[in-house]
Design a protein around this motif. Sequence first.
Motif: not given
Length: 212
Positions: A117-132, A142-151
């Motif tokens: 039932t997500f409406t924005t993203a099932a999995i939203d990963i945002d990494l900035q200046n992450v090292t190693g 399994v993603a059951n929703g109305s928008d992008q599943a993996v971002d």
Amino acid sequence: MLLNTWLTAAKRHLFSASVGGASGRRRQGATKAPRPVQLELLEDRLLLTALTINNSNIDSFVDVTTGTLSITNAELGTHDTIVIERVTVDSSIRGISINLSNVPLERLTIETVTVNTFTTAAIDIDLQNVTGLRTISIEDVVANGSDQAVDITLLNTNVYALTIEDSSLSGIAVRANGTSDIANGIITENQVSAGGIDLVVNGGATADNFHI
């Protein structure tokens, strides 16, 4: 008498040799015994660096209002690995949100997860200046929703291997920005519906060995 004396001496010699050999083996074993213990302690210490989220502790990371499972710098703490496994997330907006910046991270794994039932993203990963970062692995999702599943968005963040496999998703988007480098990427054995698969590389970022 001479024969008895010889037999007595022989028995004494054999007995002392046997005892000496056994004690010698015990001494040798004693020097080796700490090694497995040291290995076990090392393994325990390595396992303690992982932030593992499963059915036993998921409530500690889920917003009670939206249902989003969220990990930021504060939740990561001193851990260098994230593992999310065998959970179901019911969210009104994002299902799983991982937003990290300016921290070391070695591995990120999401496995055997259902997001509903997500409406924005099932999995939203945002990494900035992450090292190693060695691996980002998404498997059996399994993603059951109305928008992008993996971002996934990387900004000035390198990763050696990014894999998305064996999942049922409405769409996949991977973005590499700034100086990010995806050394190896594999998206395979997935069922992807309306959203399709997008790989976007901007500026000085690279993703030279990517297979879909």
